[in-house]
Design an enzyme around this catalytic site. Sequence first.
Site, PDB file in Angstrom:
ATOM      1  N   GLY A 207       0.792  -1.222   0.000  1.00 56.32           N
ATOM      2  CA  GLY A 207       0.000   0.000   0.000  1.00 56.32           C
ATOM      3  C   GLY A 207       0.821   1.266   0.000  1.00 56.32           C
TER       4      GLY A 207
ATOM      5  CD  GLU B 228       3.314   7.800 -10.969  1.00 62.75           C
ATOM      6  OE1 GLU B 228       3.417   7.139 -12.018  1.00 62.75           O
ATOM      7  OE2 GLU B 228       2.232   8.278 -10.584  1.00 62.75           O
TER       8      GLU B 228
ATOM      9  CG  HIS C 199       3.200   0.495  -5.391  1.00 64.68           C
ATOM     10  ND1 HIS C 199       3.283   1.490  -4.448  1.00 64.68           N
ATOM     11  CD2 HIS C 199       3.801  -0.585  -4.831  1.00 64.68           C
ATOM     12  CE1 HIS C 199       3.898   1.039  -3.372  1.00 64.68           C
ATOM     13  NE2 HIS C 199       4.230  -0.217  -3.576  1.00 64.68           N
TER      14      HIS C 199
ATOM     15  CD  GLN D 160       6.709  -8.347   3.887  1.00 64.91           C
ATOM     16  OE1 GLN D 160       5.938  -9.147   3.372  1.00 64.91           O
ATOM     17  NE2 GLN D 160       7.294  -7.394   3.184  1.00 64.91           N
TER      18      GLN D 160
ATOM     19  CE  LYS E  17      12.834   0.878  -3.157  1.00 63.16           C
ATOM     20  NZ  LYS E  17      12.100  -0.005  -2.303  1.00 63.16           N
ATOM     21  CG  ASP E  18      11.585  -4.175  -2.911  1.00 63.67           C
ATOM     22  OD1 ASP E  18      11.997  -3.820  -1.803  1.00 63.67           O
ATOM     23  OD2 ASP E  18      10.750  -3.506  -3.570  1.00 63.67           O
TER      24      ASP E  18
ATOM     25  CD  GLN F  18       9.539  -8.321  -2.193  1.00 63.74           C
ATOM     26  OE1 GLN F  18       9.399  -8.163  -0.983  1.00 63.74           O
ATOM     27  NE2 GLN F  18       8.963  -7.527  -3.076  1.00 63.74           N
TER      28      GLN F  18
ATOM     29  CB  SER G  72      10.526   3.734  -1.287  1.00 64.30           C
ATOM     30  OG  SER G  72      10.250   3.089  -0.053  1.00 64.30           O
TER      31      SER G  72
ATOM     32  NE  ARG H 244      10.237   0.570   5.309  1.00 61.94           N
ATOM     33  CZ  ARG H 244      10.095  -0.696   4.872  1.00 61.94           C
ATOM     34  NH1 ARG H 244      10.389  -0.994   3.617  1.00 61.94           N
ATOM     35  NH2 ARG H 244       9.655  -1.635   5.676  1.00 61.94           N
TER      36      ARG H 244
HETATM   37  P1  AMP Z   1       5.945  -2.681  -1.530  1.00 61.03           P
HETATM   38  O1  AMP Z   1       4.592  -2.055  -1.428  1.00 61.03           O
HETATM   39  O2  AMP Z   1       7.063  -1.756  -1.186  1.00 61.03           O
HETATM   40  O3  AMP Z   1       6.016  -4.023  -0.845  1.00 61.03           O
HETATM   41  O4  AMP Z   1       6.165  -2.985  -3.073  1.00 61.03           O
HETATM   42  C1  AMP Z   1       5.241  -3.732  -3.819  1.00 61.03           C
HETATM   43  C2  AMP Z   1       5.835  -4.055  -5.161  1.00 61.03           C
HETATM   44  O5  AMP Z   1       6.158  -2.844  -5.852  1.00 61.03           O
HETATM   45  C3  AMP Z   1       7.131  -4.861  -5.062  1.00 61.03           C
HETATM   46  O6  AMP Z   1       7.184  -5.808  -6.121  1.00 61.03           O
HETATM   47  C4  AMP Z   1       8.179  -3.801  -5.229  1.00 61.03           C
HETATM   48  O7  AMP Z   1       9.403  -4.286  -5.741  1.00 61.03           O
HETATM   49  C5  AMP Z   1       7.514  -2.881  -6.240  1.00 61.03           C
HETATM   50  N1  AMP Z   1       8.101  -1.555  -6.150  1.00 61.03           N
HETATM   51  C6  AMP Z   1       8.278  -0.793  -5.030  1.00 61.03           C
HETATM   52  N2  AMP Z   1       8.915   0.351  -5.341  1.00 61.03           N
HETATM   53  C7  AMP Z   1       9.138   0.316  -6.683  1.00 61.03           C
HETATM   54  C8  AMP Z   1       9.776   1.211  -7.624  1.00 61.03           C
HETATM   55  N3  AMP Z   1      10.296   2.364  -7.237  1.00 61.03           N
HETATM   56  N4  AMP Z   1       9.838   0.837  -8.928  1.00 61.03           N
HETATM   57  C9  AMP Z   1       9.309  -0.348  -9.336  1.00 61.03           C
HETATM   58  N5  AMP Z   1       8.712  -1.228  -8.491  1.00 61.03           N
HETATM   59  C10 AMP Z   1       8.618  -0.903  -7.201  1.00 61.03           C
END
Ligand code: AMP
Length: 271
Positions: free
Chosen positions: A31, A35, A37, A61, A149-150, A153, A185, A187
């Site tokens: 959540g 951009e 996401h 996690q 980015k991850d 993961q 991010s 964060r």
């Molecule tokens: P998260 O909500 O941070 O767990 O991310 C959900 C998904 O979005 C994961 O597959 C992340 O790798 C991807 N994601 C997060 N930040 C980015 C980004 N800046 N560019 C591309 N994918 C992202």
Amino acid sequence: MRLLDRGDQLRKELDLARAAGRTVGLVPTMGALHEGHVSLVRRSVAECDVTAVTVFVNPLQFGPSEDLGSYPADLASDVAVATSAGAGFLFAPAVDEMYPGGGPGVTVHVAGVDVLEGASRPGHFDGVATVVAKLFNLTGPGRAYFGEKDWQQLEVVRRLATDLSFPVEVVACPTVRETDGLACSSRNARLSPAERSAAPVLYRALSTAAIAMAAGECNPAVARRLMVNIVAKEPLATLDYAEVLPDRLLVAARFGTVRLIDNIHIEKTEI
Ligand code: AMP
């Protein structure tokens, strides 16, 4: 776009879609959609008939001293963002819906991830693999979209799909960045203005080392030292790690209480 909070409802809707011959794309997230996401959702919408976005801040996690309690949340905004990106469903379950009875008795263990994020965050990838396995089973996607980015993961999810024979194609999507290079991010919203100004140091460190390696620097220790020195010059950054893999550079650092990660591909010139 439909907002659902029950797994059985989501499964029923997606079963109906599949029975009608429609392909399902899954975009798992925690959540506070940004951009990065959105790029995953758009890719899924372009490649699949129905896209399910999930928003779940997975307690499994997070370590005991991590930022579970302060992780950004804004469901109303997530609904608006997922809708405008073309998602068909947004699944936002409560913790009890995903882990009834206080927590899972069965989890997925990922072996061999005691480096990088796995070293800094013990148990993190078991939590990721467990929730992603549940989401794969709930949604039965033909394709699932994850961000580079991850990086680690993404590798773990690929391994999960292969080793547990999930019939899903894991699709890797490039990192989306702000104009100053900082990787988008959730964060980032928790950075103070000064920390936000300091945070692009991660991308500067990665780019500088990647350019050196593309120009012929073959010694990983030298590339690593370049990254360490650049981050060290930023007083608001505390480096957690800077690592050089055969084709990728990765960093993690803290800015106050906020821990950020980033990585880039190394384009090596053939000699
Ligand atoms: P998260 O909500 O941070 O767990 O991310 C959900 C998904 O979005 C994961 O597959 C992340 O790798 C991807 N994601 C997060 N930040 C980015 C980004 N800046 N560019 C591309 N994918 C992202």
